[in-house]
Write a protein that holds these residues in place. Structure first.
Motif, PDB file in Angstrom:
ATOM      1  N   LYS A 272      -5.378  12.423  -3.490  1.00 46.82           N
ATOM      2  CA  LYS A 272      -5.501  11.048  -3.362  1.00 46.82           C
ATOM      3  C   LYS A 272      -4.420  10.316  -2.405  1.00 46.82           C
ATOM      4  CE  LYS A 272      -8.071   9.944  -7.811  1.00 46.82           C
ATOM      5  NZ  LYS A 272      -7.827   9.937  -8.942  1.00 46.82           N
ATOM      6  N   GLY A 273      -3.469  11.212  -1.965  1.00 52.85           N
ATOM      7  CA  GLY A 273      -2.604  10.610  -0.899  1.00 52.85           C
ATOM      8  C   GLY A 273      -1.274  10.120  -1.789  1.00 52.85           C
ATOM      9  N   TYR A 274      -1.183  10.748  -2.995  1.00 58.86           N
ATOM     10  CA  TYR A 274       0.044  10.443  -3.780  1.00 58.86           C
ATOM     11  C   TYR A 274       1.100  11.696  -3.732  1.00 58.86           C
ATOM     12  CZ  TYR A 274      -1.587   6.335  -6.196  1.00 58.86           C
ATOM     13  OH  TYR A 274      -1.994   4.853  -6.497  1.00 58.86           O
ATOM     14  N   ILE A 275       2.265  10.966  -3.659  1.00 56.69           N
ATOM     15  CA  ILE A 275       3.340  12.273  -3.477  1.00 56.69           C
ATOM     16  C   ILE A 275       3.566  12.796  -5.002  1.00 56.69           C
ATOM     17  CG2 ILE A 275       5.656  12.185  -3.028  1.00 56.69           C
ATOM     18  CD1 ILE A 275       5.743   9.877  -1.489  1.00 56.69           C
ATOM     19  N   VAL A 276       3.775  14.177  -4.755  1.00 56.97           N
ATOM     20  CA  VAL A 276       3.925  15.006  -5.742  1.00 56.97           C
ATOM     21  C   VAL A 276       5.317  15.686  -5.723  1.00 56.97           C
ATOM     22  CG1 VAL A 276       3.025  17.170  -7.100  1.00 56.97           C
ATOM     23  CG2 VAL A 276       1.268  15.695  -5.857  1.00 56.97           C
TER      24      VAL A 276
ATOM     25  N   LEU B  90       6.650   9.547  -8.194  1.00 55.66           N
ATOM     26  CA  LEU B  90       6.747   8.474  -9.139  1.00 55.66           C
ATOM     27  C   LEU B  90       5.683   7.631  -9.455  1.00 55.66           C
ATOM     28  CD1 LEU B  90       7.511   5.939  -7.469  1.00 55.66           C
ATOM     29  CD2 LEU B  90      10.000   6.879  -7.609  1.00 55.66           C
ATOM     30  N   GLY B  91       4.437   7.926  -8.950  1.00 58.49           N
ATOM     31  CA  GLY B  91       3.314   7.178  -8.993  1.00 58.49           C
ATOM     32  C   GLY B  91       3.404   5.997  -8.159  1.00 58.49           C
ATOM     33  N   ASP B  92       2.712   4.875  -8.500  1.00 63.69           N
ATOM     34  CA  ASP B  92       2.367   3.890  -7.452  1.00 63.69           C
ATOM     35  C   ASP B  92       3.586   2.792  -7.701  1.00 63.69           C
ATOM     36  OD1 ASP B  92       1.857   1.214  -6.378  1.00 63.69           O
ATOM     37  OD2 ASP B  92      -0.206   2.013  -6.414  1.00 63.69           O
ATOM     38  N   ALA B  93       4.390   3.115  -6.805  1.00 68.60           N
ATOM     39  CA  ALA B  93       5.709   2.176  -6.708  1.00 68.60           C
ATOM     40  C   ALA B  93       5.376   0.775  -6.791  1.00 68.60           C
ATOM     41  CB  ALA B  93       6.604   2.337  -5.337  1.00 68.60           C
ATOM     42  N   GLY B  94       4.645   0.049  -6.367  1.00 70.65           N
ATOM     43  CA  GLY B  94       4.441  -1.359  -6.250  1.00 70.65           C
ATOM     44  C   GLY B  94       3.758  -1.456  -7.757  1.00 70.65           C
ATOM     45  N   ASP B  95       3.064  -1.035  -8.128  1.00 69.21           N
ATOM     46  CA  ASP B  95       2.749  -1.323  -9.727  1.00 69.21           C
ATOM     47  C   ASP B  95       3.596  -0.985 -10.664  1.00 69.21           C
ATOM     48  OD1 ASP B  95       0.013  -1.891  -8.818  1.00 69.21           O
ATOM     49  OD2 ASP B  95      -0.772   0.107  -9.411  1.00 69.21           O
TER      50      ASP B  95
ATOM     51  N   PRO C 232       9.929   2.067  -0.872  1.00 66.12           N
ATOM     52  CA  PRO C 232      10.264   3.277  -1.588  1.00 66.12           C
ATOM     53  C   PRO C 232       9.425   4.699  -1.215  1.00 66.12           C
ATOM     54  CG  PRO C 232       9.952   1.488  -2.912  1.00 66.12           C
ATOM     55  CD  PRO C 232       9.369   1.011  -1.565  1.00 66.12           C
ATOM     56  N   MET C 233       8.335   4.474  -0.951  1.00 67.52           N
ATOM     57  CA  MET C 233       7.253   5.676  -0.707  1.00 67.52           C
ATOM     58  C   MET C 233       7.018   6.080   0.749  1.00 67.52           C
ATOM     59  SD  MET C 233       7.461   6.128  -3.996  1.00 67.52           S
ATOM     60  CE  MET C 233       6.523   7.384  -4.445  1.00 67.52           C
ATOM     61  N   LEU C 234       7.203   7.149   1.182  1.00 66.74           N
ATOM     62  CA  LEU C 234       6.840   7.664   2.357  1.00 66.74           C
ATOM     63  C   LEU C 234       5.772   8.804   2.153  1.00 66.74           C
ATOM     64  CD1 LEU C 234       6.962   7.730   5.573  1.00 66.74           C
ATOM     65  CD2 LEU C 234       9.136   9.207   5.348  1.00 66.74           C
ATOM     66  N   ALA C 235       4.401   8.414   2.265  1.00 60.88           N
ATOM     67  CA  ALA C 235       3.286   9.339   1.806  1.00 60.88           C
ATOM     68  C   ALA C 235       2.775   9.990   2.816  1.00 60.88           C
ATOM     69  CB  ALA C 235       2.311   8.610   0.760  1.00 60.88           C
ATOM     70  N   THR C 236       1.569   9.273   3.341  1.00 62.13           N
ATOM     71  CA  THR C 236       0.883   9.878   4.581  1.00 62.13           C
ATOM     72  C   THR C 236       1.793   9.455   6.004  1.00 62.13           C
ATOM     73  OG1 THR C 236      -0.380   7.968   5.331  1.00 62.13           O
ATOM     74  CG2 THR C 236      -1.411   9.650   3.776  1.00 62.13           C
TER      75      THR C 236
ATOM     76  N   TYR D  45      -0.973  -3.039   3.010  1.00 57.80           N
ATOM     77  CA  TYR D  45      -1.337  -2.271   2.181  1.00 57.80           C
ATOM     78  C   TYR D  45      -2.107  -1.098   2.453  1.00 57.80           C
ATOM     79  CZ  TYR D  45      -6.053  -4.019   2.622  1.00 57.80           C
ATOM     80  OH  TYR D  45      -7.344  -4.626   3.176  1.00 57.80           O
ATOM     81  N   ARG D  46      -2.404  -0.061   1.659  1.00 62.44           N
ATOM     82  CA  ARG D  46      -2.817   1.008   2.295  1.00 62.44           C
ATOM     83  C   ARG D  46      -4.357   1.192   1.542  1.00 62.44           C
ATOM     84  NH1 ARG D  46      -1.119   7.286   0.459  1.00 62.44           N
ATOM     85  NH2 ARG D  46      -1.515   6.480  -1.529  1.00 62.44           N
ATOM     86  N   ASP D  47      -5.363   1.233   2.110  1.00 60.08           N
ATOM     87  CA  ASP D  47      -6.685   1.447   1.674  1.00 60.08           C
ATOM     88  C   ASP D  47      -6.788   2.648   0.811  1.00 60.08           C
ATOM     89  OD1 ASP D  47      -9.594   0.384   2.502  1.00 60.08           O
ATOM     90  OD2 ASP D  47      -9.480   2.333   1.571  1.00 60.08           O
TER      91      ASP D  47
HETATM   92  N1  URA Z   1       2.286   5.008  -2.479  1.00 61.83           N
HETATM   93  C1  URA Z   1       2.731   5.009  -3.683  1.00 61.83           C
HETATM   94  O1  URA Z   1       3.361   4.021  -4.328  1.00 61.83           O
HETATM   95  N2  URA Z   1       3.043   6.095  -4.369  1.00 61.83           N
HETATM   96  C2  URA Z   1       2.627   7.375  -3.759  1.00 61.83           C
HETATM   97  O2  URA Z   1       2.957   8.460  -4.271  1.00 61.83           O
HETATM   98  C3  URA Z   1       1.895   7.369  -2.545  1.00 61.83           C
HETATM   99  C4  URA Z   1       1.762   6.063  -1.869  1.00 61.83           C
END
Ligand code: URA
Ligand code: PRP
Length: 206
Positions: free
Chosen positions: A188-192, A195-200, A129-133, A100-102
């Motif tokens: 906040k390190g979210y991809i723009v 699609l938001g927080d994929a896990g949630d 699904p997500m490759l952010a940092t 998990y990502r802190d």
């Molecule tokens: N993790 C996510 O689920 N979404 C993001 O945009 C970035 C990291």
């Protein structure tokens, strides 16, 4: 190598996932379906070997997939891609990497790992699904390499340029497959636009 899989069906389904009002059921279903469509492309160059078989009519020189394929979903969100890929490649073995990502530091933390035997000779597909940092993917790739994996692909849905660059620098030998290369990361390190927080969104959590 980075390969962005352009296909109208993949784009259409990803568009449904991006919409903020898409519910959990539809989000999961579209992810499943994209997983299957991506599986076709990411297996295009799988090693094959020659076999001789008997059809009801004649002897036939043909080919079969040579190596075991191991899927490595990064928990939790990577689990959402397993079903769709398994529909196309039902013989895959499935490892699990829990990361998990802190939310403050954006650093990945490991909480689980489990692998099949013989990772050395398998085609290993790390999925998330997500490759952010890129921190989680880099950590997962480090982990599978410690198990001896050599032939590795990273399969994500949405990537940020920052994450792609980081993975390419840390693991230049790993091919990266995406359904979309998005614009950037936000503060906040979210991809723009992402699609938001994929896990949630997959599991209906917050
Ligand atoms: N993790 C996510 O689920 N979404 C993001 O945009 C970035 C990291
Ligand atoms: C998300 C996502 C990736 C990671 C990407 O997982 O599924 O694993 O963030 O971010 P990074 O590239 O900056 O590391 P998260 O940590 O939210 O855990 P979850 O899957 O359990 O929701």
């Amino acid at each position: 190598m980075l390969k962005v899989l352009k296909h109208p069906l993949i784009t259409h389904k990803l568009t449904q996932m991006r919409k903020k009002d898409t519910n959990t059921k539809d989000f999961r279903q579209n992810l499943d379906e994209i997983g299957g469509l991506m599986a076709y492309e990411i297996t295009r160059d799988l090693p094959v070997h020659k076999v001789t078989i008997e059809t009801p009519v004649a002897t036939c020189e043909t080919e079969e997939v040579k190596d075991d394929i191991v899927l490595v979903p990064i928990l939790r969100a990577g689990l959402g891609m397993v079903n769709g890929i398994c529909q196309l490649i039902p013989t895959v073995k499935i490892a699990h990497v829990g990361l998990y990502r802190d939310e403050e530091t954006l650093q990945p933390h490991t909480y689980f790992e489990k692998y099949p035997a013989d990772m050395e000779n398998a085609v290993v597909m790390v999925v998330d699904p997500m490759l952010a940092t890129g921190g989680s993917a880099i950590a997962a790739l480090d982990m599978v390499k410690k198990q001896g994996a050599k032939n590795i692909r990273l399969v994500c849905l949405v990537g940020a340029p920052e994450g792609v660059k980081a993975v390419e620098e840390a693991h230049p030998d790993v091919d990266i497959y995406l359904a979309s290369l998005d614009e950037k990361l936000n503060e906040k390190g979210y991809i723009v636009p992402g699609l938001g927080d994929a896990g949630d969104r997959i599991f209906g959590t917050k």
